[in-house]
Design a protein around this motif. Sequence first.
Motif, PDB file in Angstrom:
ATOM      1  N   ALA A  29       0.807  -1.224   0.000  1.00 17.48           N
ATOM      2  CA  ALA A  29       0.000   0.000   0.000  1.00 17.48           C
ATOM      3  C   ALA A  29       0.838   1.271   0.000  1.00 17.48           C
ATOM      4  N   ALA A  30       1.848   1.343   0.830  1.00 18.52           N
ATOM      5  CA  ALA A  30       2.658   2.570   0.919  1.00 18.52           C
ATOM      6  C   ALA A  30       3.301   2.892  -0.425  1.00 18.52           C
ATOM      7  N   ALA A  31       3.888   1.895  -1.059  1.00 20.21           N
ATOM      8  CA  ALA A  31       4.524   2.128  -2.357  1.00 20.21           C
ATOM      9  C   ALA A  31       3.488   2.456  -3.428  1.00 20.21           C
ATOM     10  N   ALA A  32       2.344   1.769  -3.399  1.00 21.04           N
ATOM     11  CA  ALA A  32       1.307   1.977  -4.412  1.00 21.04           C
ATOM     12  C   ALA A  32       0.701   3.368  -4.337  1.00 21.04           C
ATOM     13  N   LEU A  33       0.634   3.937  -3.145  1.00 19.95           N
ATOM     14  CA  LEU A  33       0.010   5.248  -2.961  1.00 19.95           C
ATOM     15  C   LEU A  33       1.020   6.384  -2.877  1.00 19.95           C
ATOM     16  N   SER A  34       2.264   6.102  -3.136  1.00 20.71           N
ATOM     17  CA  SER A  34       3.317   7.121  -3.115  1.00 20.71           C
ATOM     18  C   SER A  34       3.043   8.189  -4.166  1.00 20.71           C
ATOM     19  N   PRO A  35       3.195   9.480  -3.798  1.00 19.14           N
ATOM     20  CA  PRO A  35       2.980  10.544  -4.792  1.00 19.14           C
ATOM     21  C   PRO A  35       3.911  10.424  -6.000  1.00 19.14           C
ATOM     22  N   ALA A  36       5.046   9.769  -5.827  1.00 16.92           N
ATOM     23  CA  ALA A  36       5.997   9.618  -6.927  1.00 16.92           C
ATOM     24  C   ALA A  36       5.505   8.609  -7.963  1.00 16.92           C
ATOM     25  N   LYS A  37       4.577   7.742  -7.570  1.00 17.28           N
ATOM     26  CA  LYS A  37       4.053   6.721  -8.484  1.00 17.28           C
ATOM     27  C   LYS A  37       2.678   7.144  -8.979  1.00 17.28           C
ATOM     28  N   ARG A  38       2.610   7.605 -10.214  1.00 15.42           N
ATOM     29  CA  ARG A  38       1.338   8.049 -10.789  1.00 15.42           C
ATOM     30  C   ARG A  38       0.741   6.926 -11.618  1.00 15.42           C
ATOM     31  N   THR A  39      -0.437   6.470 -11.219  1.00 17.43           N
ATOM     32  CA  THR A  39      -1.163   5.453 -11.964  1.00 17.43           C
ATOM     33  C   THR A  39      -2.497   6.053 -12.374  1.00 17.43           C
ATOM     34  N   PRO A  40      -2.807   6.066 -13.673  1.00 16.50           N
ATOM     35  CA  PRO A  40      -4.125   6.569 -14.076  1.00 16.50           C
ATOM     36  C   PRO A  40      -5.223   5.728 -13.427  1.00 16.50           C
ATOM     37  N   GLY A  41      -6.242   6.372 -12.932  1.00 12.17           N
ATOM     38  CA  GLY A  41      -7.334   5.665 -12.275  1.00 12.17           C
ATOM     39  C   GLY A  41      -7.080   5.506 -10.787  1.00 12.17           C
ATOM     40  N   LYS A  42      -8.005   4.849 -10.160  1.00 12.82           N
ATOM     41  CA  LYS A  42      -7.926   4.627  -8.718  1.00 12.82           C
ATOM     42  C   LYS A  42      -7.088   3.391  -8.413  1.00 12.82           C
ATOM     43  N   THR A  43      -6.357   3.463  -7.316  1.00 15.63           N
ATOM     44  CA  THR A  43      -5.610   2.311  -6.842  1.00 15.63           C
ATOM     45  C   THR A  43      -6.418   1.660  -5.730  1.00 15.63           C
ATOM     46  N   ILE A  44      -6.673   0.391  -5.870  1.00 14.30           N
ATOM     47  CA  ILE A  44      -7.422  -0.366  -4.870  1.00 14.30           C
ATOM     48  C   ILE A  44      -6.421  -1.175  -4.059  1.00 14.30           C
ATOM     49  N   ILE A  45      -6.558  -1.093  -2.748  1.00 14.66           N
ATOM     50  CA  ILE A  45      -5.703  -1.879  -1.847  1.00 14.66           C
ATOM     51  C   ILE A  45      -6.512  -3.093  -1.391  1.00 14.66           C
ATOM     52  N   ARG A  46      -6.032  -4.269  -1.737  1.00 18.97           N
ATOM     53  CA  ARG A  46      -6.729  -5.513  -1.390  1.00 18.97           C
ATOM     54  C   ARG A  46      -6.309  -5.894   0.026  1.00 18.97           C
ATOM     55  N   VAL A  47      -7.266  -5.920   0.933  1.00 16.52           N
ATOM     56  CA  VAL A  47      -6.987  -6.212   2.337  1.00 16.52           C
ATOM     57  C   VAL A  47      -7.051  -7.717   2.591  1.00 16.52           C
TER      58      VAL A  47
END
Length: 147
Positions: free
Chosen positions: A125-143
């Motif tokens: 989650a931390a890496a996926a939501l990092s401001p440096a990593k731009r992904t078009p669309g929403k990022t879903i975190i699977r719990v």
Amino acid sequence: MALQLAHEAAARVIGTGRPGDRDTAQGLGADAFPDLESEKLEDVGEVDVVFDVIGGEILERSTAPVRPGGPLVTVAEPVTVHCRDGRAVFFVVEPDRNRLADLAQRLRDGRLKPIVGAVQPLAGAAAALSPAKRTPGKTIIRVAAAD
């Protein structure tokens, strides 16, 4: 989602973003799409409302098209800009069960189309939501693991 809701309400919608976002924005209902990298927001003409989700320099540039007396609403950061004869407000979403139920129904009906950019495990989650990593669309975190 805001673009889609405005389009559904029969508003003329001007989406903005990077050149690669044009097709997506227009596919979701944007009537026009100035490219933030090469076009001036002043060139779109006056608009009734600006809804900013980016902040920073884009928020500053977004004051230009707001009609006198119109609002500029941002969810990105507290407001430090001023609109001519208008108001700029920082909007924080408050949960509302009935509105969330309405949005959920619109999703089920296919009237709202979420753009999912990535699905990541909780450990990432931390890496996926990092401001440096731009992904078009929403990022879903699977719990939980999928069955």
